[in-house]
Design an enzyme around this catalytic site. Structure first.
Site, PDB file in Angstrom:
ATOM      1  N   HIS A 249      -9.901  -1.478   2.149  1.00 39.95           N
ATOM      2  CA  HIS A 249      -8.613  -2.145   2.347  1.00 39.95           C
ATOM      3  C   HIS A 249      -8.715  -3.178   3.472  1.00 39.95           C
ATOM      4  O   HIS A 249      -8.231  -4.307   3.344  1.00 39.95           O
ATOM      5  CB  HIS A 249      -7.532  -1.127   2.711  1.00 39.95           C
ATOM      6  CG  HIS A 249      -7.235  -0.138   1.640  1.00 39.95           C
ATOM      7  ND1 HIS A 249      -6.873   1.163   1.901  1.00 39.95           N
ATOM      8  CD2 HIS A 249      -7.248  -0.247   0.283  1.00 39.95           C
ATOM      9  CE1 HIS A 249      -6.668   1.807   0.772  1.00 39.95           C
ATOM     10  NE2 HIS A 249      -6.892   0.981  -0.226  1.00 39.95           N
TER      11      HIS A 249
ATOM     12  N   THR B 164       0.820  -1.204   0.000  1.00 39.09           N
ATOM     13  CA  THR B 164       0.000   0.000   0.000  1.00 39.09           C
ATOM     14  C   THR B 164       0.855   1.256   0.000  1.00 39.09           C
ATOM     15  O   THR B 164       1.981   1.242   0.489  1.00 39.09           O
ATOM     16  CB  THR B 164      -0.947   0.019   1.221  1.00 39.09           C
ATOM     17  OG1 THR B 164      -1.795   1.156   1.144  1.00 39.09           O
ATOM     18  CG2 THR B 164      -0.170   0.048   2.533  1.00 39.09           C
ATOM     19  N   ARG B 165       0.285   2.330  -0.573  1.00 38.70           N
ATOM     20  CA  ARG B 165       0.894   3.656  -0.464  1.00 38.70           C
ATOM     21  C   ARG B 165      -0.157   4.645   0.049  1.00 38.70           C
ATOM     22  O   ARG B 165      -0.035   5.846  -0.134  1.00 38.70           O
ATOM     23  CB  ARG B 165       1.448   4.108  -1.823  1.00 38.70           C
ATOM     24  CG  ARG B 165       0.420   4.309  -2.918  1.00 38.70           C
ATOM     25  CD  ARG B 165       1.096   4.796  -4.211  1.00 38.70           C
ATOM     26  NE  ARG B 165       0.171   5.299  -5.193  1.00 38.70           N
ATOM     27  CZ  ARG B 165      -0.347   4.602  -6.199  1.00 38.70           C
ATOM     28  NH1 ARG B 165      -0.050   3.327  -6.318  1.00 38.70           N
ATOM     29  NH2 ARG B 165      -1.170   5.165  -7.066  1.00 38.70           N
TER      30      ARG B 165
ATOM     31  N   ARG C 107      -7.136  -3.622  -7.223  1.00 37.83           N
ATOM     32  CA  ARG C 107      -7.762  -3.002  -8.389  1.00 37.83           C
ATOM     33  C   ARG C 107      -6.821  -1.911  -8.904  1.00 37.83           C
ATOM     34  O   ARG C 107      -6.333  -1.100  -8.134  1.00 37.83           O
ATOM     35  CB  ARG C 107      -9.112  -2.405  -7.995  1.00 37.83           C
ATOM     36  CG  ARG C 107      -9.853  -1.746  -9.147  1.00 37.83           C
ATOM     37  CD  ARG C 107     -11.107  -1.052  -8.641  1.00 37.83           C
ATOM     38  NE  ARG C 107     -11.838  -0.449  -9.741  1.00 37.83           N
ATOM     39  CZ  ARG C 107     -11.549   0.726 -10.288  1.00 37.83           C
ATOM     40  NH1 ARG C 107     -10.521   1.423  -9.833  1.00 37.83           N
ATOM     41  NH2 ARG C 107     -12.262   1.204 -11.287  1.00 37.83           N
TER      42      ARG C 107
ATOM     43  N   HIS D 131      -8.561   2.441   4.403  1.00 38.83           N
ATOM     44  CA  HIS D 131     -10.000   2.660   4.542  1.00 38.83           C
ATOM     45  C   HIS D 131     -10.667   1.296   4.702  1.00 38.83           C
ATOM     46  O   HIS D 131      -9.999   0.250   4.692  1.00 38.83           O
ATOM     47  CB  HIS D 131     -10.568   3.474   3.381  1.00 38.83           C
ATOM     48  CG  HIS D 131     -10.343   2.911   2.006  1.00 38.83           C
ATOM     49  ND1 HIS D 131     -10.777   1.651   1.624  1.00 38.83           N
ATOM     50  CD2 HIS D 131      -9.739   3.433   0.906  1.00 38.83           C
ATOM     51  CE1 HIS D 131     -10.477   1.429   0.368  1.00 38.83           C
ATOM     52  NE2 HIS D 131      -9.819   2.488  -0.087  1.00 38.83           N
TER      53      HIS D 131
END
Length: 379
Positions: free
Chosen positions: A197, A189-190, A283, A194
């Protein structure tokens, strides 16, 4: 079983204290070459095995093979060129040079290859576009005209303000073994987390022994979340919503390329080297703008049956007002009128406007962390 390193052996390009001391004492005898921040981070990832089986920057043969075939010249899958670009090298093949970031000696390098390259070809094959609006393409066109290949040995790392969150592949592998985990899924992740996730991570966790959340820290594009914001947001999420014996949070310094499907494969290889057996493919993974299809990365994984890490394709999560919970298209029978997608753009707008997102979009504790920053975004 914890995955074998990519290529079969975990690379370690670290000098002993005695070797390092000797080189630094003799550093005036070496040609000193200045490198940029991204180069220095790549060197760190090579040295600690995050980029196994690479032992240095790509030579011409491997570079061209990666562009054309998405494999190294020995047929090992590899999709992103790790290269060192320099202007008019004043050394020759076979020379040993010292690479410096600012005034800090980063690595000793044995020069194997010096070659030119076609920037348009580089951009088109890696990013599937030559549009200068694409941050990766823009970076390529700003690169110097020569590439230098050869093995490196690490002398110093850049200062790391998040050292206590940093784990190397050797360390994560030991940690997974200590916990008795044989099947580990990684999440790259960057962004701050939320609820979408969280849903995806916990769905994946139900099928394996452990979850490895591995945020990318380092230089990002304008509008991305700052490193400290991401770390603190995940800290609070872990404190309140994750089983302590089932999930690990550790960071990796890495400069995003925004290369979409090709970078998704690269991210999976990196986590394979950390010891993970599975990798969540998101996605529009590593995408930017509208350059790649939302699930284009899923298709590319089918071309790499020998990758050695299992991709997990979990549909995008959304909140269904009829179901009353986070779901995805595979398990929700209701029409789109009941669906509320969690948009990263919408969340950013709400955060900028000091508006608390509804709880089905973001945990209140996470929002509390974010709002305490005057500006949580990269400018």
């Amino acid at each position: 079983m914890i995955s074998k390193p990519h290529g079969g052996k975990l690379v370690k390009k670290l000098l002993s204290s005695r070797e390092k001391e000797k080189i630094l004492e003799e550093q005036n005898e070496f040609l000193k070459i200045k490198i940029n921040y991204g180069n220095a981070i790549d060197i760190e990832n090579i040295a600690y095995g995050v980029y196994s089986p690479l032992k240095g920057f790509l030579n011409n043969e491997d570079f061209q093979s990666v562009l054309d075939c998405m494999r190294l010249s020995n047929d090992i899958p590899w999709t992103i060129p790790i290269v060192l670009d320099l202007k008019n090298p004043s050394f020759k093949e076979g020379d040993e040079i010292l690479l410096y970031y600012n005034d800090l000696p980063i690595a000793r390098m044995c020069v194997e290859d010096i070659y030119t390259y076609n920037k348009k070809e580089f951009a088109q094959k890696i990013f599937k576009t030559t549009d200068l609006e694409h941050p990766g393409v823009s970076k390529i066109y700003k690169m110097e005209d020569y590439l230098v290949g050869g093995e490196i040995e690490l002398l110093n790392e850049l200062p790391n303000p998040f050292g206590r969150y940093t784990l190397r592949p050797e360390e994560t592998r030991d940690l997974f073994k200590d916990r008795g985990w044989k099947r580990i899924v990684a999440f790259q992740t960057r962004n701050v987390p939320h609820r979408g996730h969280e849903y995806i991570q916990k769905v994946a966790l139900t099928f394996v022994d452990g979850l490895f959340i591995n945020p990318v820290l380092g230089k990002k594009k304008k509008g991305d979340y700052k490193d400290e914001v991401i770390i603190k947001a995940y800290d609070v999420l872990f404190k309140h919503y994750y089983p302590k014996n089932s999930a690990i949070l550790a960071t990796v310094r890495y400069e995003m390329r925004y290369a979409g499907p090709r970078e998704a494969i690269h991210h999976a290889i990196m986590r394979k080297n950390f010891g993970c057996t599975h990798f969540i493919v998101g996605r529009d993974h590593a995408g930017v703008g509208d350059y790649y299809g939302p699930y284009e990365a899923w298709d590319l994984f089918k071309e790499f049956p020998d990758l050695g890490i299992t991709p997990m394709f979990i549909y995008e999560a959304f909140y269904c007002k009829k179901c009353g919970e986070m779901v995805n298209a595979k398990i929700c029978p209701h029409d789109g009128e009941y669906h509320i997608k969690i948009s990263g753009t919408k969340l950013r707008e709400m955060i900028i406007n000091k508006e608390q997102p509804p709880e089905y979009m973001m945990r209140p504790e996470v929002y509390e962390v974010i709002k305490n920053f005057k500006n949580p975004f990269v400018e």
